[in-house]
Design a protein around this motif. Structure first.
Motif, mmCIF file in Angstrom:
data_model
loop_
_atom_site.group_PDB
_atom_site.id
_atom_site.type_symbol
_atom_site.label_atom_id
_atom_site.label_comp_id
_atom_site.label_asym_id
_atom_site.label_seq_id
_atom_site.Cartn_x
_atom_site.Cartn_y
_atom_site.Cartn_z
ATOM 1 N N GLY A 28 0.801 -1.214 0.000
ATOM 2 C CA GLY A 28 0.000 0.000 0.000
ATOM 3 C C GLY A 28 0.838 1.270 0.000
ATOM 4 O O GLY A 28 2.070 1.246 0.069
ATOM 5 N N LYS A 29 0.128 2.405 -0.051
ATOM 6 C CA LYS A 29 0.781 3.717 -0.063
ATOM 7 C C LYS A 29 0.000 4.688 0.806
ATOM 8 O O LYS A 29 -1.185 4.477 1.104
ATOM 9 C CB LYS A 29 0.865 4.262 -1.483
ATOM 10 C CG LYS A 29 1.745 3.447 -2.440
ATOM 11 C CD LYS A 29 1.769 4.077 -3.821
ATOM 12 C CE LYS A 29 2.640 3.273 -4.788
ATOM 13 N NZ LYS A 29 2.651 3.879 -6.149
ATOM 14 N N ILE A 33 -0.845 2.423 3.896
ATOM 15 C CA ILE A 33 0.355 1.578 3.948
ATOM 16 C C ILE A 33 0.270 0.627 5.140
ATOM 17 O O ILE A 33 -0.238 0.979 6.207
ATOM 18 C CB ILE A 33 1.627 2.455 4.016
ATOM 19 C CG1 ILE A 33 2.863 1.616 3.682
ATOM 20 C CG2 ILE A 33 1.773 3.112 5.383
ATOM 21 C CD1 ILE A 33 4.115 2.438 3.463
ATOM 22 N N LYS A 34 0.760 -0.578 4.952
ATOM 23 C CA LYS A 34 0.693 -1.578 6.021
ATOM 24 C C LYS A 34 1.866 -2.535 5.900
ATOM 25 O O LYS A 34 2.459 -2.708 4.827
ATOM 26 C CB LYS A 34 -0.625 -2.339 5.951
ATOM 27 C CG LYS A 34 -0.906 -2.988 4.603
ATOM 28 C CD LYS A 34 -2.328 -3.500 4.527
ATOM 29 C CE LYS A 34 -2.636 -4.049 3.125
ATOM 30 N NZ LYS A 34 -4.050 -4.481 2.994
ATOM 31 N N GLN A 65 -2.984 -0.223 14.607
ATOM 32 C CA GLN A 65 -4.027 -1.228 14.464
ATOM 33 C C GLN A 65 -3.456 -2.482 13.805
ATOM 34 O O GLN A 65 -2.504 -2.416 13.025
ATOM 35 C CB GLN A 65 -5.185 -0.685 13.621
ATOM 36 C CG GLN A 65 -5.980 0.421 14.298
ATOM 37 C CD GLN A 65 -7.177 0.852 13.476
ATOM 38 O OE1 GLN A 65 -7.231 0.599 12.269
ATOM 39 N NE2 GLN A 65 -8.133 1.491 14.111
ATOM 40 N N THR A 66 -4.043 -3.614 14.132
ATOM 41 C CA THR A 66 -3.589 -4.888 13.579
ATOM 42 C C THR A 66 -4.764 -5.630 12.949
ATOM 43 O O THR A 66 -5.921 -5.399 13.306
ATOM 44 C CB THR A 66 -2.950 -5.773 14.662
ATOM 45 O OG1 THR A 66 -3.879 -5.933 15.741
ATOM 46 C CG2 THR A 66 -1.674 -5.147 15.186
ATOM 47 N N GLN A 67 -4.444 -6.520 12.030
ATOM 48 C CA GLN A 67 -5.464 -7.328 11.356
ATOM 49 C C GLN A 67 -5.006 -8.778 11.302
ATOM 50 O O GLN A 67 -3.826 -9.055 11.082
ATOM 51 C CB GLN A 67 -5.691 -6.817 9.921
ATOM 52 C CG GLN A 67 -6.082 -5.355 9.822
ATOM 53 C CD GLN A 67 -6.095 -4.871 8.385
ATOM 54 O OE1 GLN A 67 -6.617 -5.544 7.486
ATOM 55 N NE2 GLN A 67 -5.498 -3.712 8.134
ATOM 56 N N TYR A 75 -1.181 -11.842 8.590
ATOM 57 C CA TYR A 75 -1.117 -11.019 9.793
ATOM 58 C C TYR A 75 -0.499 -9.663 9.427
ATOM 59 O O TYR A 75 0.581 -9.614 8.816
ATOM 60 C CB TYR A 75 -0.303 -11.731 10.873
ATOM 61 C CG TYR A 75 -0.954 -13.041 11.281
ATOM 62 C CD1 TYR A 75 -1.884 -13.085 12.305
ATOM 63 C CD2 TYR A 75 -0.662 -14.227 10.600
ATOM 64 C CE1 TYR A 75 -2.505 -14.276 12.655
ATOM 65 C CE2 TYR A 75 -1.280 -15.421 10.937
ATOM 66 C CZ TYR A 75 -2.202 -15.430 11.967
ATOM 67 O OH TYR A 75 -2.828 -16.610 12.309
ATOM 68 N N ILE A 76 -1.195 -8.592 9.815
ATOM 69 C CA ILE A 76 -0.859 -7.245 9.335
ATOM 70 C C ILE A 76 -0.782 -6.266 10.503
ATOM 71 O O ILE A 76 -1.607 -6.309 11.435
ATOM 72 C CB ILE A 76 -1.919 -6.748 8.324
ATOM 73 C CG1 ILE A 76 -1.938 -7.667 7.088
ATOM 74 C CG2 ILE A 76 -1.663 -5.303 7.913
ATOM 75 C CD1 ILE A 76 -3.100 -7.389 6.158
ATOM 76 N N VAL A 77 0.210 -5.375 10.441
ATOM 77 C CA VAL A 77 0.309 -4.242 11.353
ATOM 78 C C VAL A 77 0.226 -2.984 10.498
ATOM 79 O O VAL A 77 1.021 -2.822 9.556
ATOM 80 C CB VAL A 77 1.634 -4.256 12.144
ATOM 81 C CG1 VAL A 77 1.685 -3.071 13.103
ATOM 82 C CG2 VAL A 77 1.789 -5.564 12.915
ATOM 83 N N ASN A 78 -0.721 -2.113 10.774
ATOM 84 C CA ASN A 78 -0.871 -0.887 9.978
ATOM 85 C C ASN A 78 0.356 0.000 10.121
ATOM 86 O O ASN A 78 0.957 0.097 11.200
ATOM 87 C CB ASN A 78 -2.111 -0.114 10.418
ATOM 88 C CG ASN A 78 -3.393 -0.747 9.893
ATOM 89 O OD1 ASN A 78 -3.359 -1.796 9.249
ATOM 90 N ND2 ASN A 78 -4.525 -0.116 10.160
ATOM 91 N N GLY A 79 0.711 0.651 9.014
ATOM 92 C CA GLY A 79 1.890 1.505 9.001
ATOM 93 C C GLY A 79 3.084 0.782 8.415
ATOM 94 O O GLY A 79 3.033 -0.421 8.138
ATOM 95 N N SER A 80 4.169 1.509 8.215
ATOM 96 C CA SER A 80 5.402 0.943 7.662
ATOM 97 C C SER A 80 6.389 0.691 8.798
ATOM 98 O O SER A 80 6.769 1.623 9.517
ATOM 99 C CB SER A 80 6.020 1.907 6.645
ATOM 100 O OG SER A 80 7.249 1.406 6.157
ATOM 101 N N HIS A 81 6.786 -0.553 8.967
ATOM 102 C CA HIS A 81 7.671 -0.915 10.078
ATOM 103 C C HIS A 81 8.789 -1.819 9.555
ATOM 104 O O HIS A 81 8.534 -2.775 8.823
ATOM 105 C CB HIS A 81 6.890 -1.632 11.181
ATOM 106 C CG HIS A 81 5.676 -0.896 11.641
ATOM 107 N ND1 HIS A 81 5.735 0.217 12.457
ATOM 108 C CD2 HIS A 81 4.354 -1.096 11.369
ATOM 109 C CE1 HIS A 81 4.512 0.656 12.685
ATOM 110 N NE2 HIS A 81 3.657 -0.113 12.040
#
Length: 412
Positions: A28-29, A33-34, A65-67, A75-81
């Motif tokens: 994403g952008k 983004i995630k 936030q997580t999904q 498994y997803i963490v919102n944002g760029s990490h």
């Protein structure tokens, strides 16, 4: 898949407890983004924790936030990490929710008492230590308790490398997976040259063991009396194949006998060489191969020798059918080939196989209570099972203690 020690502060390369190295993928952008963690499900299995727990832990620590999509293992963490940052956070999760507070061993289960307190139940030292209930993740765990663990499924580290596949198989037999015990076997076996490669390196002179029909017959005749009995695979339809010198199982059995401790080859083979030989014969995925390893490779010092070969046994035992063949090999080893292992050696060998996850509890218990004439005669079968009684009693006692611990927690 790269694997690391569950405790990354431990740099011992032979540390038993391993997990996949956490990987990330940015999707994403802009505001959408995630960070996707493609191997979080494997990490969760290695830690004996639902993969949603460490993912939610990341969200708590990062304020993101997580999904979770458990069905598709996404498994997803919102944002760029960055992966480095998430690996550091994973270390924190392991410290707070996996490692035993007393012995720092990761072989723990989470237990939730009636008052909502979360405890770490250590299978290594027996300690029951509390989790810090001030952390936000504890609310999530309480609302989403860990699934009830099936009996016979052991602790952390078993699934560390289970996404690595050795290739196809047939007859319903799994191809096998690498874990902390067996990853080394595949890499070492790959370095062992084949017979053709050795011939080329030596100018066309083949110095490897001749496996032609004539050579096999000559070596078998030269072996000590009675040794050919170790090549019998099972009663009934397998006998004919077992006695066929062209059979890969026959050749494998001869090779194991020659290359074991004190064998006619003059040198004791390594675990990697055993696996490489099975590969050359195309039987590394077959259940009868582990039976042959058990009954033909070990001597009267089998308890001591198990440490040397446990990795290849763990790697090649990949299904219930394999486990039953492994037990059949044990029956022949103790009941016929090395009777000195009865009674004290049998329970020790069973414990060693159980501890490396080559045997599941329910399969061993069923084997221990059902005499069979498939591998040995009925009297010998009974004798080996009677010798296994101390280990079977230990399993029953461990189950009883676990049930009592559950009742104690419910009464808290």
């Amino acid at each position: 898949m790269a694997v690391v020690n569950i405790r990354r502060d431990v740099d011992d390369k032979f540390y038993r407890y391993r997990m996949p190295l956490l990987q990330t993928k940015i999707e994403g952008k802009g505001n959408g983004i995630k960070t996707v963690i493609p191997n979080m499900a494997d990490i969760g299995r290695a830690l004996s924790r639902p993969a949603s727990y460490p993912t939610k832990f990341f969200g708590c620590e990062l304020g993101a936030q997580t999904q979770f999509d458990e069905k598709n293992e996404r498994y997803i963490v919102n944002g760029s990490h960055e992966a480095v940052r998430l690996r550091e956070l994973l270390d924190g999760f392991i410290e707070k929710f996996v490692l035993c507070k007393a012995c720092k061993n990761p072989e723990t289960d989470l237990k939730i008492s009636k008052d909502g307190m979360i405890h770490r139940d250590c299978k290594a030292c027996g300690a029951m230590t509390d989790v810090d209930m001030r952390h936000k993740l504890t609310t999530f765990i309480t609302n989403h308790p860990p699934p009830k663990k099936k009996k016979g499924v052991k602790g952390a580290g078993k699934a560390a490398g289970q996404s690595v596949d050795d290739g196809g198989c047939d007859d319903g037999e799994n191809g096998g997976s690498d874990d902390e015990f067996t990853a080394k076997i595949a890499s070492e076996a790959a370095l062992i040259p084949t017979a053709e490669q050795r011939a080329k390196e030596n100018g066309g002179d083949e110095w490897s063991v001749d496996t032609s029909e004539a050579a096999v017959k000559a070596r078998v005749k030269a072996l000590e009396g009675g040794i050919t009995s170790s090549l019998v695979l099972a009663a009934g339809e397998d006998d004919e194949e077992a006695e066929d010198e062209n059979s890969p199982y026959y050749q494998f059995g001869v090779w194991l006998t020659e290359h074991r401790k004190g064998g006619s080859a003059g040198g004791e083979c390594t675990a990697a060489e055993v696996y490489k030989k099975a590969q050359e014969l195309g039987i590394e995925n077959k259940h009868r191969s582990v039976q042959l390893i058990m009954q033909s490779l070990f001597t009267e010092d089998a308890v001591k020798e198990m440490g040397k070969y446990q990795a290849v046994i763990a790697k090649m035992t990949t299904s219930e059918k394999h486990q039953k063949s492994l037990l059949g090999g044990l029956e022949r080893l103790a009941g016929i080939e090395q009777p000195s292992l009865v009674p004290s050696g049998v329970p020790k060998l069973l414990m060693a196989l159980y501890q490396i996850d080559a045997l599941d509890e329910e399969i061993v218990k069923h084997w221990g209570t059902h005499t069979s004439k498939k591998y040995v005669d009925k009297d010998t079968s009974k004798k080996v099972r009677r010798a296994a009684a101390p280990f079977l009693e230990w399993l029953d006692q461990a189950d009883s203690d676990e049930d009592e611990e559950d009742d104690d927690l419910d009464n808290l």
